[in-house]
Enzyme design. Structure first.
Site, PDB file in Angstrom:
ATOM      1  CB  VAL A   1     -15.749  -3.599 -12.850  1.00  0.00           C
ATOM      2  CG1 VAL A   1     -15.871  -4.009 -11.384  1.00  0.00           C
ATOM      3  CG2 VAL A   1     -16.722  -2.475 -13.179  1.00  0.00           C
TER       4      VAL A   1
ATOM      5  N   GLY B   1     -15.292 -10.950 -11.109  1.00  0.00           N
ATOM      6  CA  GLY B   1     -15.705 -12.343 -11.143  1.00  0.00           C
ATOM      7  C   GLY B   1     -16.540 -12.765  -9.961  1.00  0.00           C
TER       8      GLY B   1
ATOM      9  CG  ASP C   1      -1.716 -12.253 -10.610  1.00  0.00           C
ATOM     10  OD1 ASP C   1      -2.186 -11.303  -9.939  1.00  0.00           O
ATOM     11  OD2 ASP C   1      -0.812 -13.000 -10.183  1.00  0.00           O
TER      12      ASP C   1
ATOM     13  CE1 TYR D   1      -8.681  -6.400   2.368  1.00  0.00           C
ATOM     14  CE2 TYR D   1      -9.413  -5.805   4.567  1.00  0.00           C
ATOM     15  CZ  TYR D   1      -9.671  -5.945   3.224  1.00  0.00           C
ATOM     16  OH  TYR D   1     -10.905  -5.615   2.715  1.00  0.00           O
TER      17      TYR D   1
ATOM     18  CB  ILE E   1     -20.056  -7.259   1.959  1.00  0.00           C
ATOM     19  CG1 ILE E   1     -19.996  -5.758   2.274  1.00  0.00           C
ATOM     20  CG2 ILE E   1     -21.016  -7.568   0.808  1.00  0.00           C
ATOM     21  CD1 ILE E   1     -21.273  -5.150   2.781  1.00  0.00           C
TER      22      ILE E   1
HETATM   23  N1  LIG Z   1     -16.683  -8.341   1.656  1.00  0.00           N
HETATM   24  C1  LIG Z   1     -16.446  -7.444   2.568  1.00  0.00           C
HETATM   25  O1  LIG Z   1     -16.996  -7.477   3.678  1.00  0.00           O
HETATM   26  C2  LIG Z   1     -15.501  -6.302   2.306  1.00  0.00           C
HETATM   27  C3  LIG Z   1     -15.274  -5.394   3.341  1.00  0.00           C
HETATM   28  C4  LIG Z   1     -14.393  -4.334   3.120  1.00  0.00           C
HETATM   29  C5  LIG Z   1     -13.767  -4.219   1.898  1.00  0.00           C
HETATM   30  N2  LIG Z   1     -14.002  -5.109   0.904  1.00  0.00           N
HETATM   31  C6  LIG Z   1     -13.294  -4.940  -0.372  1.00  0.00           C
HETATM   32  O2  LIG Z   1     -14.186  -4.999  -1.455  1.00  0.00           O
HETATM   33  C7  LIG Z   1     -13.542  -5.638  -2.564  1.00  0.00           C
HETATM   34  C8  LIG Z   1     -14.366  -6.833  -2.996  1.00  0.00           C
HETATM   35  O3  LIG Z   1     -14.474  -7.736  -1.897  1.00  0.00           O
HETATM   36  P1  LIG Z   1     -15.323  -9.081  -1.984  1.00  0.00           P
HETATM   37  O4  LIG Z   1     -15.578  -9.503  -0.595  1.00  0.00           O
HETATM   38  O5  LIG Z   1     -16.445  -8.909  -2.951  1.00  0.00           O
HETATM   39  O6  LIG Z   1     -14.201 -10.051  -2.565  1.00  0.00           O
HETATM   40  P2  LIG Z   1     -14.301 -11.382  -3.443  1.00  0.00           P
HETATM   41  O7  LIG Z   1     -13.180 -12.244  -2.979  1.00  0.00           O
HETATM   42  O8  LIG Z   1     -15.666 -11.929  -3.457  1.00  0.00           O
HETATM   43  O9  LIG Z   1     -13.950 -10.813  -4.886  1.00  0.00           O
HETATM   44  C9  LIG Z   1     -12.664 -10.344  -5.195  1.00  0.00           C
HETATM   45  C10 LIG Z   1     -12.367 -10.715  -6.623  1.00  0.00           C
HETATM   46  O10 LIG Z   1     -11.020 -10.289  -6.916  1.00  0.00           O
HETATM   47  C11 LIG Z   1     -10.409 -11.295  -7.696  1.00  0.00           C
HETATM   48  N3  LIG Z   1      -8.963 -11.234  -7.571  1.00  0.00           N
HETATM   49  C12 LIG Z   1      -8.215 -11.659  -6.517  1.00  0.00           C
HETATM   50  N4  LIG Z   1      -6.920 -11.531  -6.810  1.00  0.00           N
HETATM   51  C13 LIG Z   1      -6.840 -11.006  -8.066  1.00  0.00           C
HETATM   52  C14 LIG Z   1      -5.767 -10.672  -8.920  1.00  0.00           C
HETATM   53  N5  LIG Z   1      -4.492 -10.889  -8.556  1.00  0.00           N
HETATM   54  N6  LIG Z   1      -6.044 -10.155 -10.148  1.00  0.00           N
HETATM   55  C15 LIG Z   1      -7.323  -9.982 -10.536  1.00  0.00           C
HETATM   56  N7  LIG Z   1      -8.383 -10.299  -9.774  1.00  0.00           N
HETATM   57  C16 LIG Z   1      -8.148 -10.808  -8.563  1.00  0.00           C
HETATM   58  C17 LIG Z   1     -10.965 -12.597  -7.146  1.00  0.00           C
HETATM   59  O11 LIG Z   1     -10.821 -13.673  -8.071  1.00  0.00           O
HETATM   60  C18 LIG Z   1     -12.410 -12.240  -6.866  1.00  0.00           C
HETATM   61  O12 LIG Z   1     -13.260 -12.526  -7.962  1.00  0.00           O
HETATM   62  C19 LIG Z   1     -12.133  -5.988  -2.089  1.00  0.00           C
HETATM   63  O13 LIG Z   1     -11.249  -4.956  -2.450  1.00  0.00           O
HETATM   64  C20 LIG Z   1     -12.281  -6.049  -0.598  1.00  0.00           C
HETATM   65  O14 LIG Z   1     -11.072  -5.802   0.079  1.00  0.00           O
HETATM   66  C21 LIG Z   1     -14.850  -6.159   1.084  1.00  0.00           C
END
Ligand SMILES: NC(=O)c1ccc[n+]([C@@H]2O[C@H](COP(=O)([O-])OP(=O)(O)OC[C@H]3O[C@@H](n4cnc5c(N)ncnc54)[C@H](O)[C@@H]3O)[C@@H](O)[C@H]2O)c1
Length: 262
Positions: free
Chosen positions: A17, A21, A68, A162, A195
């Site tokens: 996954v 984090g 990264d 995005y 979310i």
């Molecule tokens: N939260 C929402 O409402 C929402 C809505 C639509 C889609 N999404 C998608 O769901 C996924 C998770 O979203 P979230 O809100 O839980 O995000 P989040 O920011 O809480 O978690 C994303 C994680 O990705 C990690 N990350 C960022 N850049 C990285 C890199 N270069 N290499 C490795 N890891 C990296 C971050 O450190 C973080 O832990 C994303 O793809 C987001 O686009 C979220």
């Protein structure tokens, strides 16, 4: 035996996954561990991914990886470490994404931010999926991949880096599902609504646009993620996108009907 008793086969199945984090990736990774599945937790943030792995229901099954994923070398290192740790990754979830910043509209977003968004979302999902699929095909093993896309794969978000990255990922799901299907590898998308996680500033006022009346939580995504990932529950499902959004996608310029006092 109940249909839902054993969604995974921990003796033969293991997961990777990304974005584990924080937020949705963390919730899914921890839920997989809760099902007894050895799971690699990959993230760019060392502190959060270590804590996420340690706080898993069974920490001995959680393997942290820091890198990264915009960088091809980090993706290669992740593949090598995952193979060393769990031998064969059968279940892959791509949830990593840089945060969305409202200031990054079409006239403002920097080339660096554009590039990082595309590289983490699209390039990493393609590269990692293809390499994991090659290994599964060679081993004649089934697999199940899940990409976190967005409602903004289909509607503008005022963040062109995005929405275009997510639109491309949504098509990649279909391309890979069509190509990998004959090898028993399923590829699907999970489409979150609003979310409250780390990816964007979740304004509670958004709740009035959501038929189920509240913002989502990462834990709202994990059960559906596991159901779609499971080869027992979703054996005949590929190339599909599942919205977990409390009905947010139903919102348009019509308000819900006035039901009086009913
Ligand atoms: N939260 C929402 O409402 C929402 C809505 C639509 C889609 N999404 C998608 O769901 C996924 C998770 O979203 P979230 O809100 O839980 O995000 P989040 O920011 O809480 O978690 C994303 C994680 O990705 C990690 N990350 C960022 N850049 C990285 C890199 N270069 N290499 C490795 N890891 C990296 C971050 O450190 C973080 O832990 C994303 O793809 C987001 O686009 C979220």
């Amino acid at each position: 035996m109940s249909l839902f008793d054993h969604p995974f086969d921990p003796a033969r199945e293991a997961a990777l996954v990304t974005g584990a984090g924080n937020g949705i990736g963390r919730a899914i990774a921890q839920a997989l561990v809760g099902e007894g599945v050895r799971t690699v937790f990959a993230d760019i943030n060392r502190d959060t991914v270590m804590v996420a792995a340690k706080n898993s229901p069974r920490p001995e099954l959680a393997i942290p990886f820091v890198g990264d994923l915009a960088q091809p070398a980090a993706r290669e290192a992740l593949l090598a470490e995952a193979q060393a740790a769990v031998r064969q990754v059968t279940h892959f979830v791509h949830a990593a994404s840089p945060p969305r910043r409202e200031a990054d509209h079409a006239l403002a977003v920097s080339l660096e931010t554009w590039e990082q968004m595309r590289a983490v979302n699209l390039d990493a999902s393609f590269h990692l999926s293809r390499e994991l699929a090659r290994k599964l095909i060679a081993a004649k093993s089934a697999g199940s991949f899940l990409f976190l896309t967005s409602l903004h794969a289909g509607t503008p978000r005022n963040l062109p880096h995005y929405s275009t990255a997510k639109a491309a990922m949504a098509m990649l799901v279909k391309e890979l599902a069509k190509t990998f299907g004959r090898h028993g590898i399923r590829v699907n998308a999970l489409v979150p609504g609003a979310i409250a996680a780390g990816g964007f500033a979740a304004d509670p006022a958004l709740a009035r646009h959501i038929p189920l009346g509240r913002l989502g939580r990462p834990e709202d995504l994990a059960p559906m993620a596991l159901a779609v990932l499971s080869n027992r529950i979703s054996a005949y499902v590929t190339g599909a996108a599942f919205a977990v959004d409390g009905g947010l996608a139903l919102t348009n310029w019509f308000e819900p009907p006035d039901l009086g006092e009913a």
